[in-house]
Motif scaffolding. Sequence first.
Motif, mmCIF file in Angstrom:
data_model
loop_
_atom_site.group_PDB
_atom_site.id
_atom_site.type_symbol
_atom_site.label_atom_id
_atom_site.label_comp_id
_atom_site.label_asym_id
_atom_site.label_seq_id
_atom_site.Cartn_x
_atom_site.Cartn_y
_atom_site.Cartn_z
ATOM 1 N N TYR A 16 0.833 -1.171 -0.084
ATOM 2 C CA TYR A 16 0.157 0.067 0.184
ATOM 3 C C TYR A 16 0.806 1.234 -0.043
ATOM 4 C CZ TYR A 16 -3.698 -3.214 1.762
ATOM 5 O OH TYR A 16 -4.279 -4.105 1.682
ATOM 6 N N GLN B 105 -5.411 4.236 2.758
ATOM 7 C CA GLN B 105 -4.680 3.192 2.396
ATOM 8 C C GLN B 105 -4.653 2.986 1.027
ATOM 9 O OE1 GLN B 105 -5.977 -0.332 3.731
ATOM 10 N NE2 GLN B 105 -4.192 -0.879 4.615
ATOM 11 N N CYS C 145 -14.185 -2.320 8.524
ATOM 12 C CA CYS C 145 -13.328 -3.655 8.165
ATOM 13 C C CYS C 145 -14.040 -4.833 8.079
ATOM 14 C CB CYS C 145 -12.320 -3.763 9.220
ATOM 15 S SG CYS C 145 -11.141 -4.766 9.070
ATOM 16 N N ARG D 69 -12.311 1.184 10.392
ATOM 17 C CA ARG D 69 -10.950 1.703 10.686
ATOM 18 C C ARG D 69 -10.732 2.662 11.320
ATOM 19 N NH1 ARG D 69 -11.908 -1.215 5.846
ATOM 20 N NH2 ARG D 69 -10.153 -2.923 5.297
ATOM 21 N N GLU E 112 0.000 -1.810 11.673
ATOM 22 C CA GLU E 112 -1.490 -2.062 11.978
ATOM 23 C C GLU E 112 -1.554 -2.984 13.179
ATOM 24 O OE1 GLU E 112 -3.456 -3.840 8.589
ATOM 25 O OE2 GLU E 112 -5.275 -4.467 9.614
ATOM 26 N N LYS F 126 -6.435 -5.517 13.904
ATOM 27 C CA LYS F 126 -7.142 -5.426 12.652
ATOM 28 C C LYS F 126 -7.607 -4.346 12.384
ATOM 29 C CE LYS F 126 -10.001 -8.397 9.888
ATOM 30 N NZ LYS F 126 -11.038 -9.705 10.075
ATOM 31 N N CYS F 127 -7.275 -3.565 11.394
ATOM 32 C CA CYS F 127 -7.840 -2.392 11.210
ATOM 33 C C CYS F 127 -7.847 -1.213 12.001
ATOM 34 C CB CYS F 127 -9.219 -2.555 10.712
ATOM 35 S SG CYS F 127 -9.577 -3.681 9.111
ATOM 36 N N TYR G 141 -4.903 1.200 13.122
ATOM 37 C CA TYR G 141 -3.434 1.575 12.472
ATOM 38 C C TYR G 141 -2.852 2.773 13.300
ATOM 39 C CZ TYR G 141 -5.592 -0.574 8.440
ATOM 40 O OH TYR G 141 -6.346 -1.267 7.666
#
Length: 559
Positions: A443, A455, A504, A510, A529, A532-533, A535
Amino acid sequence: MRRLEVLLLSGIAARSILAAEAPRPRGVGPEFAKFYKYSDTFACISSPSIRLPIARLNDDFCDCPDGSDEPGTSACAHLSSLSPYTVGSTPIGHVNTTLALPGYYCKNKGHQPSYVPFTNVNDGVCDYQLCCDGSDEWAKVGGVKCEDKCKEIGKEWKKKDEQRQKSQSNAAKRRKELVAEAAKLRQEVEVKVQTLQTVIQGEELKVKGLEAALAEAERQERGRVVKKPGAGGKLSMLVQLAKDRIEELRESLVEVRNQRDTGKARIAELEAILTTFKEEYNPNFNDEGVKRAVRSWEDYAARDKPAVGDDAKDRDLDEIAKPDSETGAIKWSEWDEPEEGDVDVLYKIEAYLPVPVRDWIDQKLRDLRSLLIENGVLAPSTEAGSSKEMEDARNALNAAKDSLSNSQKQLGENNEDLGKDYGADDVFRALKGQCVSKDSGEYTYELCWLGETKQKSKKNSQQTTMGKFVSIDKVMVDDEVPPDGKGLGSGERVALRYENGQHCWNGPNRSTFVVLACAETDELWKVTEEEKCVYRMEVGTPAVCEMAEKKGDKPKDEL
Ligand code: MAN
């Protein structure tokens, strides 16, 4: 770099203290010299009632509960929080067993003095990072010999320090510019607010004026419909006159046409007589009068005959001569006056009055009708509101109202903007809308200041929103700073919260937590990250520099 309670002293401060000092026992820093000034006995620093003969200082045996009798050896290292648990290292009763000294003092001549943990003293390893003069290995355990490297290490450090200071001063300068820019932007918004307030005042007055104008137009309209075309006395009279006049003309036309037809028939009869006469007269009978008459008739017959109407024209005349009730050319019934209403009757009088009087009466009648309608005496006309004047008045009012509500909306937005948190000194106002990005894995990540985090897939350039800016926050960090300086360091840092990004799959919406550290330029250093999702971005920016300086919180040095 190890995490330890190392105290770096400023070179100037340390040197000035040193100048005034008598020689100190090994490992004692200048700020503790006062505890070691007697030549015969030594009192433990935290428990001064415990006095020891001077010979027990640095004799490699831990006598004082706070380890202060062993500043130059590792004999009391077990008291250190870095040491593994040792019998006797726990507090006994009220005796303070916390180490009184921060560590072994390395003079590091030519560089910055520092303390080394007691565990490192004479452990057979040269700790040049903290003790560039090698004095921590004075006993040369296992034959280890640590030569003094302070000159070269100091030189290198000085070079880097100069670079760091230069970079910091550039960053501080840049921040000042940002703050100035932010102040300018804020002022622009303030001016906009003032302007909008004035504009709104004007627009409110305009709306009021136009409302009154529309009300008046409506009132006039209600009055005017009494005299709408077709229903008035004068016009009605004119229609009647026209109808009569047309009937008169039609009747005359029919009469004249009959006369013409009679004349035509008589001429034809006469011509037939003369034609017979010419054929039957006796030319041998010498009658000069008869002969002259025959010649005249021949001349007349030889001349072009004037057109006395053809069949088509005659058909037209037939049609014109028919009554309107038969042909429907003019539907007089449509011009008939409606039943006279309440006030309408009054208008009949008008037609017979002089113009100024008629106008005056006209206005009074309108007012009267409006009054009657407003008070429910008369029903308002269904056609009211359809005139051009009213349409124009209504359009002008609607346009003014739209403009006013647009200005009010803008004022609200600008006021809200002035109340928003843009960070210390409003600094982020200057960065708003600008973006920084970084390639990482599959990304490209993007941070737009006070906007969104994104992203972007390198494969198909698909974009995923990782959060929208919500608030400015603070966070404590304790990170290494890599040699290139692009790291958070340790201490309190400004952070930006971005939330409510794209959902997500099988997870939350996110979000991104953006941690900022002082740097010369805006740069996205690192993206992770964490869950999960969820950041985390680490970002360098001059926007947070001065604040770090104010707190005396410099990035960790890589000495
Ligand atoms: C995408 C990216 C990842 C994320 C997954 C979750 O691939 O946004 O960062 O972990 O979706 O499904």
